[in-house]
Design an enzyme around this catalytic site. Structure first.
Site, PDB file in Angstrom:
ATOM      1  N   CYS A 129     -31.985 -22.620 -17.843  1.00  0.00           N
ATOM      2  CA  CYS A 129     -32.362 -21.202 -17.817  1.00  0.00           C
ATOM      3  C   CYS A 129     -33.804 -20.974 -18.277  1.00  0.00           C
ATOM      4  CB  CYS A 129     -31.410 -20.385 -18.679  1.00  0.00           C
ATOM      5  SG  CYS A 129     -29.706 -20.639 -18.228  1.00  0.00           S
ATOM      6  N   HIS A 269     -34.092 -13.685 -21.015  1.00  0.00           N
ATOM      7  CA  HIS A 269     -33.100 -14.335 -20.150  1.00  0.00           C
ATOM      8  C   HIS A 269     -31.846 -13.458 -20.164  1.00  0.00           C
ATOM      9  CE1 HIS A 269     -30.671 -17.064 -18.080  1.00  0.00           C
ATOM     10  NE2 HIS A 269     -29.932 -17.431 -19.109  1.00  0.00           N
ATOM     11  N   ASN A 299     -25.833 -13.847 -15.090  1.00  0.00           N
ATOM     12  CA  ASN A 299     -26.810 -14.855 -15.509  1.00  0.00           C
ATOM     13  C   ASN A 299     -27.179 -15.708 -14.287  1.00  0.00           C
ATOM     14  OD1 ASN A 299     -28.074 -17.134 -16.575  1.00  0.00           O
ATOM     15  ND2 ASN A 299     -26.619 -17.393 -18.256  1.00  0.00           N
TER      16      ASN A 299
END
Ligand code: UT7
Length: 345
Positions: A129, A269, A299
């Site tokens: 990520c 994020h 996500n």
């Protein structure tokens, strides 16, 4: 006047570097929307659990015939149009992804071919990520050194194909998408002001996709053991995410002589609203300072930050001269924070 205007952009060795700016952004989200109600029919979950524990309401899922490079190419085309650069002008393409088209060749090479960007050298990076912020730092080094004039960086993920749709603790969290940015040293006094990257490989077991590599080559056992799907110890990841992102953000701001009060927009994020709130509390930044889109996309790993950056830019949330703080955390563990003065608008 902001404090950083008096600060010089220097690298860690104290050498003055050419300021590098984000001159265009773009994103692509697959058309298919999968809501929490849809997932109630797939696994033992509820809309109420997903919304209260994560903030996610829906996510996008790519078509079977779309691979990461297809998502990446669309986002890249949009970023190039925004930046007004042609394919011939791109010198470097970096794709950050944990769902590359293939083990090799790199997804970046497929994107180069799709764009006909024949002057670019290309490679992928894998920092889960945090991949987009890792790519930005790498591209910045090439551009600020003068080796490269125009760099295209992309975060692209088709996570739907590595999710275990029998595991409710992970499959409800993720989505597919792609975001891109074009970087150049365009003469602006400030662009990327500072960047902090970090990693801790001792905790790699908490978030992983173990099958298919050289440790666990594909076999009947790896298939039976569901080793080709993402595995996560969510609660542990949560705790580390909060600590690491808070410290990374603080360090990145300190490095360019700014405080959280100077920041106009935080692009975190997009894993979990509770993580964002916990970081906000530690940094002293209210929810209004954050650009949040995880309710719509979940996500998207390396794609989360560039998609949010593009949406923040295109919706007018970012204005010329704004200080933008991007902060990420992911498998590895890896983390990063980047402070940018927004030169578009
Ligand atoms: O992108 C990389 C970084 N990733 C992250 O930052 C993710 C970090 N982790 C998280 O966001 C959270 O830990 C989760 C959202 C993954 C989980 O939330 P949690 O509050 O930590 O829940 P938990 O894992 O501790 O599970 C609590 C309960 C368990 O039931 P019991 O054992 O208490 O009876 C789970 O089985 O919630 C249950 N549960 C679910 N229930 C309904 C787990 N997933 C689900 C689900 N629907 N989808």
């Amino acid at each position: 006047m902001r404090k950083h205007r008096d600060a010089k952009i220097i690298n860690p060795r104290g050498i003055h570097v050419r300021p590098v700016s984000i001159i265009g952004t773009g994103c692509y989200l697959p058309e298919r929307v999968v809501t929490n109600a849809d997932l109630e029919k797939v696994v033992d979950t509820t809309n109420e659990w997903i919304v209260t524990r994560t903030g996610i309401r829906e996510r996008r899922v790519a078509r079977h015939d779309q691979a990461a490079s297809d998502l990446a190419t669309e986002a890249a085309r949009r970023a190039m149009a925004d930046a007004k650069v042609t394919a011939d002008e791109i010198d470097l393409i970096i794709v950050a992804s944990i769902t590359p088209d293939m083990v090799f060749p790199s997804t970046a090479c497929f994107v180069q071919h799709n764009l006909d960007a024949k002057n670019a050298f290309c490679f992928d990076i894998q920092a889960a990520c945090s991949g987009f912020l890792y790519s930005m730092e790498i591209a910045q080094q090439f551009v600020s050194s003068g080796k490269v004039k125009t760099a295209l960086i992309i975060g692209a993920e088709k996570l739907s194909c590595v999710l275990d749709w029998q595991d409710r603790s992970t499959c409800v969290l993720f989505g597919d998408g792609s975001g891109a940015a074009v970087l150049r040293a365009c003469g602006a006094k400030h662009g990327i002001l500072s960047s902090v990257l970090g990693a801790d490989g001792s905790l790699s077991g908490l978030l992983k996709l173990p099958g298919g590599g050289s440790r666990h080559p594909t076999s009947e056992e790896t298939l039976k053991g569901r080793l080709h799907f993402m595995q996560m110890t969510g609660r542990e990841v949560f705790k580390h995410a909060v600590t690491r992102m808070t410290h990374a953000a603080q360090d990145a701001l300190k490095n360019c002589n700014l405080s959280i009060e100077d920041v106009d927009c935080i692009i975190p994020h997009q894993a979990n609203l509770r993580i964002i709130d916990a970081i906000g509390e530690r940094l002293g930044a209210p929810r209004e300072k954050y650009f949040i889109n995880l309710d719509r996309y979940g996500n998207m790993s390396a794609a989360s930050i560039p998609v949010a950056l593009d949406e923040a830019s295109k919706t007018g949330r970012l204005k010329k001269g704004d200080i933008v703080l991007m902060v990420a955390f992911g498998g590895g563990f890896t983390w990063g924070a980047t402070v940018v003065e927004w030169i578009k608008g």
